[in-house]
Design an enzyme around this catalytic site. Structure first.
Site, PDB file in Angstrom:
ATOM      1  N   ARG A 199       0.835  -1.211   0.000  1.00 31.44           N
ATOM      2  CA  ARG A 199       0.000   0.000   0.000  1.00 31.44           C
ATOM      3  C   ARG A 199       0.863   1.251   0.000  1.00 31.44           C
ATOM      4  O   ARG A 199       1.915   1.286   0.646  1.00 31.44           O
ATOM      5  CB  ARG A 199      -0.873   0.046   1.263  1.00 31.44           C
ATOM      6  N   SER A 208       7.542  -4.873   7.342  1.00 33.15           N
ATOM      7  CA  SER A 208       7.157  -5.797   8.427  1.00 33.15           C
ATOM      8  C   SER A 208       7.979  -7.091   8.421  1.00 33.15           C
ATOM      9  O   SER A 208       7.434  -8.199   8.414  1.00 33.15           O
ATOM     10  CB  SER A 208       5.671  -6.130   8.302  1.00 33.15           C
ATOM     11  N   ASP A 254       5.517  -2.970  11.277  1.00 39.96           N
ATOM     12  CA  ASP A 254       4.059  -2.763  11.389  1.00 39.96           C
ATOM     13  C   ASP A 254       3.586  -2.801  12.838  1.00 39.96           C
ATOM     14  O   ASP A 254       2.624  -2.136  13.212  1.00 39.96           O
ATOM     15  CB  ASP A 254       3.290  -3.780  10.536  1.00 39.96           C
TER      16      ASP A 254
END
Length: 916
Positions: free
Chosen positions: A539, A602, A656
């Site tokens: 994203r 992440s 994350d």
């Protein structure tokens, strides 16, 4: 020739006249389809009443739970004894059920008489007589001193609380033994058998004859889920969804319900259908006012109904020239076998003449035709009434299964059904007319209800043995309090190793400093770009933060990362990322704007500062080459340079989990822990600088990214790892790594379940021992299926549909086991997560020297958010293991995107403060 035609015409005319005469006389016994549909609706209402806890006491149709929860699956084997008490004869059987891939049943049986003085005498003597007959049979067959399971077919209404226990509600048919009503008949039999020291049997099942019929037929046809008896008495049973049975605890699976439909109408529900003959017959019976439906249908009463009708017609001068014999006045002189003989095709009229003559009557041709038609009307009404009630049951089955069309089999037994020449044909025809949306097969039970009792016993034996094996597997996933405390203590030790310079390299929990040293204070503002890489989707976000009102607005676009990019080269991966950023900037009209950027990455990274992160190792299916050991921020900068279209100020690379903590910290200053329970599993928390030996300085706090997924990679939790965990690990992209994550995260739980299902199927405990091709496919059982299957709102039918999508043809029992397996795997995952979190909160409490700690945990991840029980079990575990910590759980709204922007904003604020 003319004379022959004249005779034929005369006979046809005579027949028509007699039939019309009888039809007029018995007008009320002829039931239209409209009336039958009305009776069907009344019976459906009675069934509902019988199943409800509050309405059952006043229901005439008692809907008794039988505790028979499974039908035969063909794997039953062994030697069983069976007793059949309830009809005109008593029978003892030895039943040998063998598997070897064939459904093979061999039986030896012996009939014993049931004298009136026994069945209407003292209850103790009745059961002693049964025990004597059993002892005689075992002696004759050389079965003494052999321990055998026994099933008792007991064809009277009993209230059962378990399969091997049943309290007699009332005697029916001709039985009236004293002192048995309201007592457990199995205990009565067990006491009687104690007199015979050489008999050694285990009574595993008490079965109604109707249930026995269903089970016998189900052994030959797995579609059989209804049993009907139309004999001396009449009754039906069927498989009902547990969720509809208020009288029994539990919602899972199905249970056979013994309707005891013979009592339908005892509350007056059929008064408009009953005739004067039904009332007269009832008054003269052993149990006036009881079993009114049965008295209109069953073999014990049809002959008597015909006698009462013939007597009335004779008195009215409509038969036998008004003459009556003493036999016609005598109760019980016409039996159902006579009715069947009179209705036989071709020889029926001759049989009628013979039977009437034996009754001392002198019938004319016209009388014989009329009497034959009376029998037809009485037996046809019986078939019609049976069909209406059966149609109600079939409709209920169809509605339970939410099907437009039902395919099912009805197991049939009973002398009336078997000996009456027209009865089966009439019944089948009417049922099919009343329920056109049900494809019904009627299967005659060859060996009757006694074989069925043996089948119930065989199934009970099989289920018992299977249950032991299944429990043995599930027990591996049930963690004791002691084991959870052990996990908590080992996690605490690993946290300390990871923080210390000397032991850090050996620690499995890497405790990586993130260089995030502050939490949002509400003064942050500006526009920031955020990137989020951590799964199969990537994203890009634009985040606008306004100070003062703690307001955040976000715009984002999701891009797929194809497998060939995930597992290609590092250059290809970062070029793809930059291409996605360029598309987003175009889309938002921001080309040329130099915005501060936060990169949520992440994966385990060793950071030397907030904008430097060296990849330690890929997880979650990523395998891009030339990345491990490299600074991912540098790789991103290089890719931006290669593209040469725009420039970005990369301020922070964050995990994350840290993003999740920051997002919640923006709302709640008490939030000092971030937890992710999703595709992967990880945790971060604010640690005292004085405890972090890897970073210079003792003042303040820094966020530590624990990377706890690697906990146990040194073998410290091998005592709780199962063979299934090892199989999942060996088949993964990184064998031997991330062992804790592989027991707790969404990426692996479904795979653990798949391995267990394969093992149970190999043992013959699931899916009839057939492993489908799809079940052999790695990754087919996604974790989202666990969440769906474990949902409390999901009926077993829907569980079966999910399994069917996976190519698994499951029975109801299979679905229950699959649900249990999913529950055991996800429960253990939540408990292990809870034990790890308890270690962290206890550490924070002790570090701050507090008697009691109040702290908030920011949580994100699909497993935590979407699984129906995961969050609750995790919270309960933390409460049990860290009782001096008051932990609040706060769901993060988009931690990995919003969090990255907030960290970037905080870093910018701190940079500015340092400059000033």
């Amino acid at each position: 020739m003319f004379a022959v035609h004249l005779m034929a015409f005369y006979f046809t005319k005579l027949k028509e006249d007699q039939i019309k005469k009888v039809d007029r006389f018995l007008y009320h016994m002829r039931l239209s389809d409209e009336t039958l549909l009305d009776i069907m609706a009344r019976f459906q209402a009675e069934m509902q009443k019988g199943l409800g806890k509050d309405t059952n006491p006043t229901a005439s149709v008692k809907m008794l739970p039988t505790f028979v929860r499974a039908i035969p699956d063909g794997s039953e084997n062994g030697e069983f004894l069976s007793l059949d008490l309830g009809g005109s004869k008593f029978r003892v059987l030895k039943v040998q059920v063998s598997e070897e891939g064939k459904r093979n049943v061999q039986m030896e049986s012996q009939f014993y008489p049931t004298p009136n003085e026994i069945i209407r005498g003292n209850g103790i003597e009745l059961f002693e007589y049964v025990a004597d007959c059993l002892a005689d049979f075992m002696n004759t067959k050389g079965l003494k001193h052999k321990r055998l399971p026994l099933g008792l077919t007991f064809s009277f209404p009993c209230r059962q609380t378990k399969l091997e226990e049943g309290v007699l509600l009332s005697w029916t048919k001709k039985f009236k033994a004293r002192g048995v009503q309201d007592t457990d008949v199995v205990s009565c039999l067990t006491r009687a058998m104690k007199r015979h020291k050489d008999i050694n049997v285990d009574t595993l099942a008490l079965v109604n004859d109707t249930v026995g019929t269903m089970m016998t037929c189900a052994y030959d046809d797995p579609y059989c889920e209804v049993g009907v008896i139309i004999g001396t008495g009449t009754n039906a049973c069927y498989m009902e969804d547990m969720s509809n049975i208020d009288l029994v605890e539990g919602d899972e699976g199905r249970m056979c319900i013994n309707t005891e439909w013979g009592a339908f109408g005892d509350d007056g529900a059929l008064e408009d259908i009953r005739t004067e003959f039904d009332r007269e017959l009832d008054l003269g019976s052993l149990n006036p006012g009881k079993q009114l439906f049965e008295k209109m249908i069953s073999g014990l009463y049809l002959g008597e109904l015909v006698r009462l009708i013939l007597l009335k017609m004779a008195k009215a001068g409509l038969l036998f020239g008004g003459e009556k014999s003493s036999a016609l006045h005598t109760k019980g002189k016409i039996e159902t076998r006579h009715v069947a003989a009179m209705e036989k095709y071709k020889e029926g009229l001759a049989n009628t003449r013979e039977i009437l003559t034996d009754l001392g009557l002198e019938p004319s041709e016209a009388d014989c035709i009329a009497v034959q038609h009376v029998c037809t009307i009485v037996s046809f009404r019986s078939a019609n009434l049976c069909a209406a009630a059966l149609a109600a049951i079939l409709t209920r089955l169809r509605e339970n299964k939410k099907l437009v069309r039902l395919r099912t089999t009805v197991g049939m037994d009973g002398t009336l059904y078997k000996i009456h020449p027209q009865y089966p044909k009439r019944l089948h025809k009417v049922v099919r007319r009343l329920v056109p949306n049900c494809d019904v097969r009627f299967l005659l039970s060859e060996s009757g209800s006694a074989k069925g009792a043996a089948m119930v016993t065989a199934v009970a034996s099989r289920v018992q043995a299977q249950r032991k094996q299944i429990d043995k597997v599930l027990a591996l996933f049930r963690l004791t309090q002691e084991q959870l405390v052990g996990v908590q203590d080992k996690m605490r030790a690993e946290l300390e190793y990871g923080l210390k310079r000397d032991t850090h390299s050996l620690a499995t929990v890497k405790m990586l400093p993130t260089y995030v040293c502050g939490m949002p204070d509400g003064t942050e503002k500006g526009k920031f770009l955020a990137l989020d890489l951590g799964g199969t989707n990537f994203r890009v976000l634009l985040v606008k933060i306004r100070s003062g009102r703690r307001s955040v607005r976000m715009y984002n676009k999701i891009f797929a990362i194809p497998l060939e990019i995930m597992q290609g080269t590092g250059e290809e991966l970062f070029d793809h990322i930059v291409q996605c950023i360029a598309d987003f900037l175009d889309y938002m009209g921001l080309k040329g704007a130099q915005l501060p950027l936060g990169f949520t990455f992440s994966f385990p990274c060793r950071q030397a500062s907030i904008d430097k992160g060296t990849l330690i190792g890929w997880t979650k299916g990523f395998k891009a080459t030339d990345c491990e050991g490299e600074d991912v921020v540098d790789m991103l900068r290089e890719a931006i340079k290669r593209r040469n279209e725009f420039d970005l100020d990369i301020v922070a690379v964050v995990n994350d989990t840290v993003g999740t903590m920051m997002t919640c910290g923006y709302e709640d200053p008490n939030c000092e822990i971030g937890l992710i329970a999703g595709t992967g599993s990880n945790l971060c928390y604010m640690e005292e600088m004085r405890n972090i030996e890897l970073v210079e300085g003792d003042e303040g706090k820094m966020c530590i990214n624990t990377e706890w997924g690697g906990f146990g990679d040194n073998g410290c939790i091998d005592d709780i790892r199962t063979q299934y965990d090892k199989e999942v690990d060996e088949g993964s992209l990184n064998p031997g790594k991330q062992r804790y994550e592989k027991m707790t995260s969404g990426m692996y739980l479904g795979e653990i379940v798949r391995q267990i299902l394969i093992d149970l199927t190999k043992q013959g405990l699931l899916f009839r021992g057939q492993i489908s091709e799809r079940l052999r496919t790695r990754g087919i059982f996604e974790t989202k299926f666990l969440s769906q299957i474990e949902s409390d709102r999901l009926a077993l039918l829907q569980v079966r549909r999910i399994l069917q999508q996976l190519g698994l043809d499951s029975t109801c029992e299979d679905s229950i086991v699959v649900k249990e397996v999913c529950g055991a795997v996800s429960r253990r995952a939540a408990q292990l997560c809870g034990a790890g979190l308890a270690a962290i909160v206890e550490k924070r409490r002790e570090d701050q020297g507090l008697e009691r700690l109040r702290i908030t945990v920011g949580v994100d991840g699909t497993l935590y958010k979407l699984h129906p029980h995961f969050s609750r079990i995790l919270q309960e575990t933390v409460k049990e293991l860290a009782p001096r910590c008051d932990v609040t759980f706060m769901l993060s709204e988009d931690g990995s995107g919003k969090g990255a922007a907030l960290i970037t904003a905080v870093a910018k604020r701190l940079q500015q403060a340092w400059k000033n």
